[in-house]
Design an enzyme around this catalytic site. Structure first.
Site, PDB file in Angstrom:
ATOM      1  N   TYR A 258       1.945   4.832   1.568  1.00 36.95           N
ATOM      2  CA  TYR A 258       1.837   5.379   2.912  1.00 36.95           C
ATOM      3  C   TYR A 258       0.561   6.208   3.009  1.00 36.95           C
ATOM      4  O   TYR A 258       0.185   6.909   2.071  1.00 36.95           O
ATOM      5  CB  TYR A 258       3.039   6.261   3.245  1.00 36.95           C
ATOM      6  CG  TYR A 258       4.342   5.506   3.344  1.00 36.95           C
ATOM      7  CD1 TYR A 258       4.547   4.551   4.344  1.00 36.95           C
ATOM      8  CD2 TYR A 258       5.373   5.752   2.454  1.00 36.95           C
ATOM      9  CE1 TYR A 258       5.737   3.861   4.441  1.00 36.95           C
ATOM     10  CE2 TYR A 258       6.590   5.070   2.541  1.00 36.95           C
ATOM     11  CZ  TYR A 258       6.761   4.124   3.542  1.00 36.95           C
ATOM     12  OH  TYR A 258       7.951   3.450   3.626  1.00 36.95           O
TER      13      TYR A 258
ATOM     14  N   ASP B  17       0.837  -1.200   0.000  1.00 38.29           N
ATOM     15  CA  ASP B  17       0.000   0.000   0.000  1.00 38.29           C
ATOM     16  C   ASP B  17       0.872   1.249   0.000  1.00 38.29           C
ATOM     17  O   ASP B  17       1.969   1.228   0.564  1.00 38.29           O
ATOM     18  CB  ASP B  17      -0.833   0.025   1.284  1.00 38.29           C
ATOM     19  CG  ASP B  17      -2.317  -0.083   1.037  1.00 38.29           C
ATOM     20  OD1 ASP B  17      -2.709  -0.436  -0.083  1.00 38.29           O
ATOM     21  OD2 ASP B  17      -3.082   0.188   1.973  1.00 38.29           O
TER      22      ASP B  17
ATOM     23  N   PHE C  28       7.879   2.094  -0.587  1.00 40.26           N
ATOM     24  CA  PHE C  28       8.837   2.296   0.501  1.00 40.26           C
ATOM     25  C   PHE C  28       9.405   3.718   0.560  1.00 40.26           C
ATOM     26  O   PHE C  28      10.135   4.053   1.480  1.00 40.26           O
ATOM     27  CB  PHE C  28      10.002   1.287   0.444  1.00 40.26           C
ATOM     28  CG  PHE C  28       9.574  -0.131   0.685  1.00 40.26           C
ATOM     29  CD1 PHE C  28       9.223  -0.566   1.956  1.00 40.26           C
ATOM     30  CD2 PHE C  28       9.511  -1.040  -0.357  1.00 40.26           C
ATOM     31  CE1 PHE C  28       8.823  -1.869   2.183  1.00 40.26           C
ATOM     32  CE2 PHE C  28       9.103  -2.355  -0.147  1.00 40.26           C
ATOM     33  CZ  PHE C  28       8.761  -2.769   1.129  1.00 40.26           C
TER      34      PHE C  28
ATOM     35  N   HIS D 134       9.832  -9.113   5.403  1.00 42.27           N
ATOM     36  CA  HIS D 134       9.548  -7.697   5.163  1.00 42.27           C
ATOM     37  C   HIS D 134      10.483  -6.835   6.018  1.00 42.27           C
ATOM     38  O   HIS D 134      10.828  -7.216   7.145  1.00 42.27           O
ATOM     39  CB  HIS D 134       8.087  -7.402   5.522  1.00 42.27           C
ATOM     40  CG  HIS D 134       7.589  -6.095   5.018  1.00 42.27           C
ATOM     41  ND1 HIS D 134       7.821  -4.908   5.685  1.00 42.27           N
ATOM     42  CD2 HIS D 134       6.879  -5.773   3.903  1.00 42.27           C
ATOM     43  CE1 HIS D 134       7.263  -3.912   5.008  1.00 42.27           C
ATOM     44  NE2 HIS D 134       6.695  -4.407   3.921  1.00 42.27           N
TER      45      HIS D 134
END
Length: 236
Positions: free
Chosen positions: A78, A76, A89, A202
């Site tokens: 942010y 997703d 990221f 992750h």
């Protein structure tokens, strides 16, 4: 939706042309358009949609189909104000670097040495990676403010699945970095006889110590690119 109405980098528009007339994309377009319209009404920050419309397809814009060397898959955007910039990221310049990206930077230093260390006050934009051929692709390209996952299941996943499948099918010798179970599942379509697939936990603080730290994906990616006669990524 007519393909001409989709503001997408030209090589990607050609590759993904078949998606624009599918029913899921019609529904997705209507949904996202409605969400942005609502966000413009009044000053209710709770209705804001991220990233800004101009940045929704930024990952594709900065990294044309034929220039992709490495693919990093996120989930997703942010959902905090001023963060999402269209690259997974990553955040806008001047925004505090999020915890997952901090851990990515830590692994870079451990993997490649201090020459890979981000500068003091590190910038989290990551467009410098994208411009070298790193496709920083979220599975979902939009999100409602402070509501993670709010635009999941609306069609974005099918669209980005098509992008991953197109890369697997139409290119050879790419590096796919799959961090976390979600990315690993999304990467199930990748032809591993044609591409290098690197998997790890992750980089979130909740899981980075379970296999992300020490994965050495950055040096492995560069070694693979060298073996194919391609220039390495400058991960600094």
């Amino acid at each position: 939706m007519n393909a001409s109405a989709v503001k997408l980098e030209s090589s990607w528009k050609t590759v993904l042309a078949g998606e624009f007339t599918k029913s899921y994309f019609e529904a997705l377009s209507d949904f996202v358009h409605g969400e942005y319209l609502q966000s413009k009404k009044g000053v209710d920050d709770a209705k804001a949609i991220f990233p800004s419309p101009k940045d929704v397809f930024r990952a594709f814009e900065l990294c044309p189909f034929d220039q992709v060397k490495v693919v990093i898959l996120g989930q997703d955007p942010y959902h905090g104000a001023g963060q999402a910039n269209g690259l997974c990221f990553a955040v806008h310049k001047g925004v505090v670097v999020p915890p997952s990206l901090k851990n990515i930077y830590k692994e870079l230093v451990a993997d490649l040495g201090h020459e890979a260390a981000p500068e003091p006050g590190a910038c989290g934009d990551l467009s410098r990676w994208a411009q070298q051929g790193v496709l920083l692709l979220n599975a979902t390209l939009t999100v409602r403010a402070n509501t993670p996952g709010s635009h999941q299941g609306k069609g974005w996943e099918e669209f980005t699945d098509a992008a991953v499948a197109a890369l697997s099918r139409g290119r050879e010798g790419l590096v796919f970095m799959l961090w976390g179970n979600y990315a690993k599942k999304k990467g199930a379509v990748i032809d591993r006889s044609k591409h290098l697939v690197l998997e790890a936990a992750h980089p979130s603080p909740f899981s980075a110590h379970d296999g992300f730290f020490g994965c050495k994906h950055f040096s492995k990616a560069n070694a693979y690119l060298r073996s194919k006669g391609l220039s390495e990524i400058d991960w600094h």
